[in-house]
Scaffold this active site. Structure first.
Site, PDB file in Angstrom:
ATOM      1  N   CYS A 136     -78.865  58.420  57.655  1.00  0.00           N
ATOM      2  CA  CYS A 136     -80.030  59.248  57.957  1.00  0.00           C
ATOM      3  C   CYS A 136     -80.426  60.115  56.767  1.00  0.00           C
ATOM      4  O   CYS A 136     -81.604  60.440  56.591  1.00  0.00           O
ATOM      5  CB  CYS A 136     -79.747  60.152  59.155  1.00  0.00           C
ATOM      6  N   CYS A 157     -81.118  63.595  59.734  1.00  0.00           N
ATOM      7  CA  CYS A 157     -80.342  63.433  60.965  1.00  0.00           C
ATOM      8  C   CYS A 157     -80.725  64.481  62.014  1.00  0.00           C
ATOM      9  O   CYS A 157     -81.409  65.464  61.725  1.00  0.00           O
ATOM     10  CB  CYS A 157     -78.848  63.501  60.642  1.00  0.00           C
ATOM     11  N   CYS A 187     -81.859  57.033  62.988  1.00  0.00           N
ATOM     12  CA  CYS A 187     -81.737  56.030  64.052  1.00  0.00           C
ATOM     13  C   CYS A 187     -83.109  55.648  64.604  1.00  0.00           C
ATOM     14  O   CYS A 187     -83.943  56.502  64.888  1.00  0.00           O
ATOM     15  CB  CYS A 187     -80.841  56.550  65.151  1.00  0.00           C
ATOM     16  N   SER A 215     -76.994  61.618  73.889  1.00  0.00           N
ATOM     17  CA  SER A 215     -77.720  61.152  72.721  1.00  0.00           C
ATOM     18  C   SER A 215     -79.148  60.812  73.111  1.00  0.00           C
ATOM     19  O   SER A 215     -79.432  60.454  74.262  1.00  0.00           O
ATOM     20  CB  SER A 215     -77.030  59.909  72.150  1.00  0.00           C
TER      21      SER A 215
END
Length: 552
Positions: free
Chosen positions: A43, A116, A188, A465
């Site tokens: 990230c 991130c 992600c 998450s």
């Protein structure tokens, strides 16, 4: 100017001369560049070239660049370990770093670059506290991996663990998914927490249009960092301050986009903390108010089909905002960092659907209402957060399977001890009890991989998450560590979750609850020293954002 002007500031200027400054530089704005580059996580490992581009933009626009680092941790790498306890805490550390450097050095402006999950809210909290002209530059999303003609994200690896434990895939297939899930640098790739927060920052007016969905590896991301610096110097000249941009209205714009894109549950926690830093009145019930008004119109992972690079190609956040603006769900009069209002920014954006299924028409949503529901009941008197998109069974009434840590729950899941209809309870993972509210991606993904995503619920005083989906309920407040009723549940107790009615209860009488409370004793502190101990002492409840605040 506070530390460069006047005869008495000669020692200060001497320090600058040591770094190559010229006398003419002391009449230029001092611009801080908070750089979260690291090789800890993909990230952030692609951020340095963005920082270099931003520095060039600052200097070419007439500013002095003062670069400093901010830390990061990798949620994906620390997930399922004690290290994950530092994840949310790193948000506070990042905010403290930015406040410390900016205020100590009397910076005239700030550009924050992060990738991130916690870089995002931590950076914005620092920006809001300092309140000098500032802009956020998102590091950019990762591109999707691919295996057997199927797009992969990091969540694919977590779910593959569950599939492997259930005998659905071979060890070789697990290895192929593991190797292919993350093909390069960037955050992600689904509408997980990092992309949720970047999209929300763009909607709030603190990042450039289209910048929140760009891929890290693409040249347009580097160009956007350069342009962001130029915009920031203009904001410094015109004294456009973060607290003029971060308002109740602009947070409503951000939350509208979070709902429309199917964003992460963590956005609830983070915007409560950001609002506090910006001195904006905003509480947990405001999310439920927005949820009722805004449908989910984007078909994005984890509960949908597409990834963030697909959203970018389909028109990005400006197109989503324009659709919502046309329906009266976006405040067009909010100021942005460019000096233009939201309405002016969206003026030339076409809201027409071109036939793709990534961004739907407003009257053809995936879900008619938002997906982040605030539930209350005797298990969460002060509220909790449920992600109800993609859930086929919004009502679950089942026996509790109680675990006092994530590790114990994961062990039971891998051993196939969880059955359809169970309600997995993971407690003592809250802000103070964890401490740090670990994310439960490993257990939820393992359940999905075993085919239990629709038939098993999981509730926790920890977090989830942004990659989690299914009947999951987190941020239960009060948490177990402070004596919340989640601490009193025993194996076999009936847990009733009703997403339609927005309730979560354990089927116990008040008399039994009080009797159990009398027998309950708080656990010993897990940490006596260091940052985990400090956070456990200072953390506010999840319903207030779990940010740190000195006690009276």
């Amino acid at each position: 100017m506070e530390i460069t002007q006047g005869a008495e500031k000669a020692p200060n200027r001497s320090m600058y001369y040591a770094m190559g400054y010229k006398e003419a530089d002391f009449n230029k704005p001092m611009v801080g560049l908070a750089n979260a580059h690291s090789t800890i996580t993909p990230c952030n490992s692609g951020l340095q070239r963005l920082a270099d581009s931003a520095e060039k933009g600052i200097k070419s626009s007439g500013g002095n660049c003062q670069s400093f680092g901010t830390p990061t941790v990798s949620d994906g790498i620390s997930m399922g370990t004690e290290g994950m306890k530092y994840s949310l805490i790193s948000r506070e550390v990042i905010a403290d770093c930015i406040e410390t450097c900016a205020n100590a050095q009397w910076l005239d402006g700030l550009i924050v670059i992060g990738g991130c999950d916690k870089n995002m809210p931590g950076g914005m909290m620092g920006i809001a506290r300092v309140n000098v002209p500032a802009i956020y530059v998102y590091g950019g999303t990762i591109k999707p991996g691919n295996y057997k003609n199927k797009d992969l994200t990091i969540v694919s690896s977590f779910e593959a663990v569950g599939e492997y434990s259930a005998g659905k895939i071979s060890s070789n297939e697990l290895k192929e998914i593991e190797k292919r899930a993350c093909p390069g640098t960037g955050s992600c790739g689904g509408m997980f927490t990092a992309n949720t927060m970047s999209s929300a920052f763009e909607a709030m007016g603190m990042s450039l249009p289209f910048s929140s969905t760009m891929a890290n590896e693409d040249s347009e991301k580097t160009e956007s960092a350069f342009e962001s610096s130029k915009v920031l110097l203009n904001a410094i000249e015109n004294k456009i301050l973060p607290q003029q941009i971060i308002t109740r209205k602009s947070i409503e714009n951000a939350v509208a986009v979070i709902m429309a894109t199917g964003g992460s549950t963590n956005a609830v926690l983070h915007f409560l903390a950001i609002a506090n830093a910006a001195e904006v009145q905003w509480n947990i019930d405001d999310f439920e108010r927005m949820r009722k008004k805004v449908p989910v119109i984007c078909d994005l992972k984890p509960s949908g089909q597409y990834v963030t690079t697909d959203l970018h190609k389909a028109g990005g956040i400006p197109k989503v905002m324009r659709i919502l603006f046309d329906e009266g769900l976006i405040h067009g009069d909010c100021m942005t960092i460019t000096g233009r209002t939201v309405e002016e920014t969206l003026a030339n954006i076409d809201s027409k659907n071109t036939g793709d299924r990534i961004i739907r028409n407003f009257n053809e949503p995936l879900y008619k209402e938002g997906h982040l529901a605030i539930l209350k009941g005797n298990l969460a008197v002060n509220g909790c957060v449920a992600k109800i998109s993609g859930v086929k069974n919004p009502y679950i009434d089942g026996p509790a399977r109680v675990f006092d840590s994530e590790e114990l729950a994961m062990e039971a899941i891998i051993k196939r001890q969880i059955k359809p209809g169970d309600v997995v309870v993971i407690r003592y993972e809250g802000p103070k009890g964890g401490p740090g509210m670990r994310e439960m991606l490993a257990p939820t993904s393992a359940l999905v991989g075993q085919g239990l995503g629709e038939s098993v619920a999981l509730i926790t005083d920890g977090r989830f998450s942004g990659g989690t989906w299914g009947m999951v309920v987190g941020h239960i407040c009060p948490e177990a560590y402070v004596g919340g009723n989640i601490a009193l549940i025993q194996d076999g107790d009936r847990i009733i979750i009703d997403a339609h009615q927005k309730t979560i209860n354990v089927a116990l009488s008040e008399k039994e609850i009080y009797a159990r409370k009398d027998r309950w004793h708080p656990p010993k502190k897990k940490y006596q020293t260091g940052v985990l101990a400090k956070y456990a002492c200072l953390a506010k409840p999840a319903s207030q954002g779990a940010h740190t605040m000195p006690t009276d």
